[in-house]
Design a protein around this motif. Structure first.
Motif, PDB file in Angstrom:
ATOM      1  N   PRO A   1       1.132   4.204   6.630  1.00 58.40           N
ATOM      2  CA  PRO A   1       2.401   4.831   7.041  1.00 58.40           C
ATOM      3  C   PRO A   1       3.268   3.932   7.920  1.00 58.40           C
ATOM      4  O   PRO A   1       4.487   4.015   7.876  1.00 58.40           O
ATOM      5  N   LYS A   2       2.641   3.062   8.688  1.00 53.97           N
ATOM      6  CA  LYS A   2       3.408   2.201   9.601  1.00 53.97           C
ATOM      7  C   LYS A   2       3.870   0.910   8.925  1.00 53.97           C
ATOM      8  O   LYS A   2       4.620   0.140   9.525  1.00 53.97           O
ATOM      9  N   ARG A   3       3.374   0.659   7.723  1.00 52.52           N
ATOM     10  CA  ARG A   3       3.747  -0.458   6.834  1.00 52.52           C
ATOM     11  C   ARG A   3       3.262  -1.837   7.297  1.00 52.52           C
ATOM     12  O   ARG A   3       3.623  -2.845   6.706  1.00 52.52           O
ATOM     13  N   PHE A   4       2.466  -1.887   8.351  1.00 50.96           N
ATOM     14  CA  PHE A   4       2.030  -3.189   8.873  1.00 50.96           C
ATOM     15  C   PHE A   4       0.993  -3.876   7.982  1.00 50.96           C
ATOM     16  O   PHE A   4       0.971  -5.105   7.900  1.00 50.96           O
ATOM     17  N   TYR A   5       0.112  -3.075   7.308  1.00 48.24           N
ATOM     18  CA  TYR A   5      -0.838  -3.718   6.396  1.00 48.24           C
ATOM     19  C   TYR A   5      -0.073  -4.353   5.227  1.00 48.24           C
ATOM     20  O   TYR A   5      -0.374  -5.474   4.813  1.00 48.24           O
ATOM     21  N   SER A   6       0.918  -3.628   4.736  1.00 49.56           N
ATOM     22  CA  SER A   6       1.710  -4.142   3.595  1.00 49.56           C
ATOM     23  C   SER A   6       2.493  -5.385   4.002  1.00 49.56           C
ATOM     24  O   SER A   6       2.526  -6.374   3.265  1.00 49.56           O
ATOM     25  N   LEU A   7       3.106  -5.321   5.185  1.00 46.54           N
ATOM     26  CA  LEU A   7       3.844  -6.481   5.695  1.00 46.54           C
ATOM     27  C   LEU A   7       2.911  -7.682   5.851  1.00 46.54           C
ATOM     28  O   LEU A   7       3.236  -8.801   5.433  1.00 46.54           O
TER      29      LEU A   7
ATOM     30  N   PHE B   1       0.840  -1.202   0.000  1.00 43.38           N
ATOM     31  CA  PHE B   1       0.000   0.000   0.000  1.00 43.38           C
ATOM     32  C   PHE B   1       0.873   1.249   0.000  1.00 43.38           C
ATOM     33  O   PHE B   1       2.038   1.200   0.396  1.00 43.38           O
ATOM     34  N   ASP B   2       0.295   2.372  -0.457  1.00 45.93           N
ATOM     35  CA  ASP B   2       1.093   3.604  -0.451  1.00 45.93           C
ATOM     36  C   ASP B   2       1.291   4.106   0.982  1.00 45.93           C
ATOM     37  O   ASP B   2       0.592   3.691   1.897  1.00 45.93           O
TER      38      ASP B   2
ATOM     39  N   SER C   1      -8.475 -10.596   3.461  1.00 48.04           N
ATOM     40  CA  SER C   1      -9.474  -9.944   2.603  1.00 48.04           C
ATOM     41  C   SER C   1      -9.058  -8.544   2.160  1.00 48.04           C
ATOM     42  O   SER C   1      -9.410  -8.111   1.070  1.00 48.04           O
ATOM     43  N   PHE C   2      -8.299  -7.827   2.989  1.00 49.81           N
ATOM     44  CA  PHE C   2      -7.927  -6.472   2.573  1.00 49.81           C
ATOM     45  C   PHE C   2      -6.697  -6.441   1.657  1.00 49.81           C
ATOM     46  O   PHE C   2      -6.290  -5.385   1.200  1.00 49.81           O
ATOM     47  N   CYS C   3      -6.105  -7.589   1.383  1.00 52.63           N
ATOM     48  CA  CYS C   3      -4.919  -7.627   0.530  1.00 52.63           C
ATOM     49  C   CYS C   3      -5.331  -7.644  -0.943  1.00 52.63           C
ATOM     50  O   CYS C   3      -6.325  -8.270  -1.300  1.00 52.63           O
ATOM     51  N   PRO C   4      -4.529  -6.973  -1.772  1.00 48.39           N
ATOM     52  CA  PRO C   4      -4.867  -6.948  -3.204  1.00 48.39           C
ATOM     53  C   PRO C   4      -4.750  -8.347  -3.805  1.00 48.39           C
ATOM     54  O   PRO C   4      -3.890  -9.118  -3.389  1.00 48.39           O
TER      55      PRO C   4
END
Ligand code: UDP
Ligand code: MN
Length: 277
Positions: free
Chosen positions: A257-263, A251-252, A272-275
C-alpha cells in the motif's frame, strides 16, 4: 589549462543518515525501511527511537538508538530526538548529517551523488520547504513590551534535509549538547522549524532548496516515474481514508500500500524479493 576547484569526493561512508522513529512505528514503518533502502546503507544509517527493542536492535545490527526522549508526537519529544541526532552526528566525525523521518524512502545512491556536488567544509543547509513564503514568527523579547518579528525558511523534516559538517560545527556552541531543546522551548516551534531558526536566523546561513526531496505534504502521485532515479527522498501518508503515495508499477496495492517495495524494485531490481525481469 586552469582547473576549477572541485569539492572533495563524497562517498556513502562520509554520510551520517539519521531516521527519527518511535516505539509504535517499529513494526509499521521501520520494518519496511529495513527491508528496502536500509540494506544499501546499513553501516551509515541510525534509527533514533524512544524505547529499547531487542528485535529491531538485531535487525539493524545495533543501529537503534534509544534517545530516552518521551514518546508522543509533541514538540518537546520531537526536539529531544533531533537534539540527540545532531549530538551523535557531531561525535561521529562524518562529513554530512542527513535527517529523515521513518515514512521516507531514501534513494541512497542519489543522496551520495547530491552531496558530492557540495563541499562539507562549506556551510550547507540542503532541503526543501513546504511553504511558499518564509515563516514569520514573533519572538517575545525580555525587558521590552514590543515583540520582534522575524522571518526565515526551514527545510521540512518529513522530506529530509542535510547539513555539512562545517555548518554543524558552527551550530555546536549554540545548539550542541542538548541546547537544541532549549532553543525549541524558547521559540515553541517543532524540530524542523527550530533547525531553520538556528541556521537561517541565528547563523545567517541560507537554506539551499533541493527539489529532489519529497515529503507527504506534496501529492506523491505527481512525481513522474521516469524521474524516480533522480529523486533523493519519497514519502507516503494515509489521510482521510486515502493514501498519498507514488504512482509506480509493481506489487498490488494490497501487498504494497505504501508503494516502497515497488519503488525499490524499480530502482534496484536485483533485490531478492523483486520479481524476475
Ligand atoms: N514521531 C515520533 N513520536 C511520535 C510520533 C511520531 O518520534 O509519537 C516521529 C515519526 O516516527 C516520524 C515523525 O515523527 O519520523 C513524523 O511523524 P508522522 O509521520 O506520524 O507525522 P507527520 O508529522 O508527518 O504528520
Ligand atoms: Mn509523516
Amino acid at each position: 589549462v586552469t582547473a576549477t576547484p572541485q569539492p572533495p569526493i563524497t562517498e556513502l561512508d562520509d554520510i551520517f543518515i539519521s531516521v527519527k522513529t518511535t516505539k509504535n512505528y517499529h513494526d509499521t514503518r521501520l520494518a519496511l525501511i529495513i527491508k528496502t533502502w536500509f540494506q544499501l546503507a546499513r553501516d551509515q544509517t541510525w534509527f533514533f527511537t524512544d524505547t529499547d527493542d531487542h528485535y529491531y536492535q538485531e535487525k539493524t545490527k545495533g543501529h537503534l538508538i534509544n534517545t530516552k526522549c518521551s514518546q508522543g508526537h509533541f514538540r518537546k519529544a520531537l526536539c529531544c530526538k533531533m537534539s540527540a541526532e545532531l549530538d551523535i552526528f557531531l561525535q561521529s566525525g562524518k562529513k554530512w548529517f542527513c535527517h529523515f523521518d521513518d515514512d521516507n524512502y531514501v534513494n541512497v545512491p542519489r543522496l551520495v551523488k547530491l552531496l558530492d556536488e557540495y563541499s562539507p567544509t562549506v556551510d550547507w543547509y540542503l532541503g526543501k520547504p513546504s511553504i511558499s513564503s518564509p515563516l514569520e514568527i514573533h519572538l517575545d523579547s525580555k525587558n521590552t513590551t514590543t515583540n520582534k518579528k522575524i522571518t526565515f525558511w526551514f527545510a521540512t523534516g518529513g522530506a529530509g534535509f542535510c547539513l555539512s559538517r562545517a555548518l554543524t560545527l558552527k551550530m555546536l556552541p549554540i545548539a550542541g549538547g542538548g541546547k537544541f531543546i532549549s532553543i525549541g522551548d524558547k521559540i515553541r516551534f517543532p524540530d524542523d522549524v527550530t533547525m531553520g531558526f538556528i541556521i537561517e536566523h541565528l547563523l545567517k546561513v541560507p537554506l539551499t532548496v533541493v527539489d529532489n526531496f519529497h515529503s507527504h505534504l506534496e501529492p506523491m502521485e505527481f512525481i513522474r516515474s521516469d524521474t524516480f532515479q533522480d529523486q533523493v527522498s519519497f514519502s507516503y501518508a494515509h489521510m482521510k481514508n486515502q493514501w498519498n503515495v507514488i504512482k509506480v508499477d509493481g506489487f498490488d496495492l494490497k501487498t504494497d500500500p505504501k508503494r516502497f517495495y515497488s519503488l525499490h524494485c524499480q530502482l534496484f531490481p536485483y533485490f531478492s524479493f523483486c520479481p524476475p525481469r
